[in-house]
Design an enzyme around this catalytic site. Structure first.
Site, short mmCIF file in Angstrom:
data_model
loop_
_atom_site.label_atom_id
_atom_site.label_comp_id
_atom_site.label_asym_id
_atom_site.label_seq_id
_atom_site.Cartn_x
_atom_site.Cartn_y
_atom_site.Cartn_z
N ASP A 204 -4.33 0.20 7.41
CA ASP A 204 -4.38 1.29 6.45
C ASP A 204 -3.85 0.74 5.12
O ASP A 204 -3.19 -0.32 5.11
CB ASP A 204 -3.48 2.43 6.97
N ASP B 112 -2.67 3.00 1.81
CA ASP B 112 -1.61 3.78 1.17
C ASP B 112 -0.46 4.04 2.14
O ASP B 112 -0.66 4.63 3.21
CB ASP B 112 -2.16 5.10 0.65
N GLY C 287 -7.12 13.38 0.88
CA GLY C 287 -7.76 13.03 -0.38
C GLY C 287 -7.03 13.54 -1.61
O GLY C 287 -6.70 14.73 -1.70
N GLY C 288 -6.79 12.64 -2.57
CA GLY C 288 -6.05 12.99 -3.78
C GLY C 288 -6.69 14.12 -4.57
O GLY C 288 -6.02 15.05 -5.02
N THR D 145 -8.63 5.98 0.45
CA THR D 145 -8.66 5.90 -1.01
C THR D 145 -9.90 5.11 -1.47
O THR D 145 -10.73 4.71 -0.66
CB THR D 145 -7.34 5.32 -1.58
#
Ligand code: XBP
Ligand code: MG
Length: 278
Positions: free
Chosen positions: A9, A11, A51-52, A122
């Site tokens: 992964d 982040d 999700g940002g 991301t």
């Protein structure tokens, strides 16, 4: 099945990027003339939304509910793009290093021929910026597969990113091991049939990691062991190296085989007794 590949992964696992995403998000609010500021405790809750941009849109919908939904969509898009520009600028200024043990483990995996891949929610440009500004130029090529949101738009906890990686590596889930930091990441890897080791952080320490083989503070280093949050009772090394991961991977497959056998026995005892002829 022996361990053939490590799937990382990004982040929160390779580096504590969420602190930088948060800082960049607050800079983006300020640049748009908004008084909104997110603090760490709120961000920890918002991270549960995948999700940002999605979490930002959800937050804006609740905070600026009088505004037209179309205007909020546009605002979320602009704020998120501004956040990403600042995030990458911060990375380029050297604002972030890798988490403990990450550089060591990846170097060792490369030297012993364990294949490497990335499965992240991301964007590709964020991954490239992180790798370039931490490992250095050329690090992207160390990873045989780099699966980002552009390749698997349905984010974790959906297994899509991990399934895409397995398909491109042409390996079954039990030949791999995932390294994750969040409950959503563990859910995604486990749903793809991949054993997972967790290195938790301040944003994920309250997540549920029931499906993980081991939960650690970080990967540790020879001069600074990791803190074991939950690890198998046998065969513990002071820091995570390929030998440690091979051991935990083997235990995970043994456990999986034992559960399958147990399930088969209990299904068998529930089955009706066979009728005898005659
Ligand atoms: C973690 C995420 C991302 C980041 C922000 O991804 O949930 O949404 O918080 O990135 P992973 P974006 O742990 O799978 O690497 O703003 O680009 O969504
Ligand atoms: Mg993560």
């Amino acid at each position: 099945m022996v361990l053939k590949a490590l799937i990382f992964d990004v982040d929160g696992t390779l580096a504590e990027t969420e602190t930088l995403h948060l800082k960049a998000m607050n800079a983006s609010f300020a640049a748009e003339g908004l008084k909104i500021r997110w603090h760490a405790a709120l961000y920890r809750q918002l991270l549960q939304i995948p999700g940002g941009r999605n979490r930002l849109r959800r937050f804006l919908g609740e905070t600026l509910s009088a505004r037209d939904p179309g205007a909020l969509d546009r605002l979320a898009g602009e704020l998120h793009a501004g956040k990403d520009r600042t995030y990458r600028r911060l990375l380029a200024s050297g604002a972030l290093d890798l988490r403990p043990g990450v550089r060591r483990l990846i170097g060792e995996a490369r030297s012993v021929g364990v294949r490497l891949a990335i499965a992240t929610a991301t964007s590709r440009s964020n991954v490239e910026a992180l790798l370039r500004n931490t490992f250095g130029a050329g690090a992207l090529d160390w990873f045989e597969v780099v699966c980002t949101v552009e390749d698997a738009p349905t984010r974790k906890p959906a297994p899509d990113a991990y399934l895409e990686v397995l398909s491109r590596l042409d390996l079954p889930g039990d030949a791999c091991l995932a390294l994750e930091d969040s409950g959503a990441g563990v859910g995604a890897a486990a749903a793809a049939g991949i054993p997972v080791v967790v290195t938790q952080n301040q944003f994920t320490e309250d997540d549920a990691f029931d499906d993980a083989i081991a939960v650690l503070s970080d990967l540790g280093d020879p001069d600074r062991p990791y803190e074991a949050i939950r690890v198998p009772p046998t065969g513990r090394y002071p820091h995570v190296d390929v030998a440690q991961l091979r051991h935990w991977h083997m235990l995970a497959l043994q456990d999986r085989a034992a559960r399958t056998a147990e399930h088969a026995v209990s299904a068998d005892t529930r089955a009706p007794a066979p009728r005898l002829a005659g």
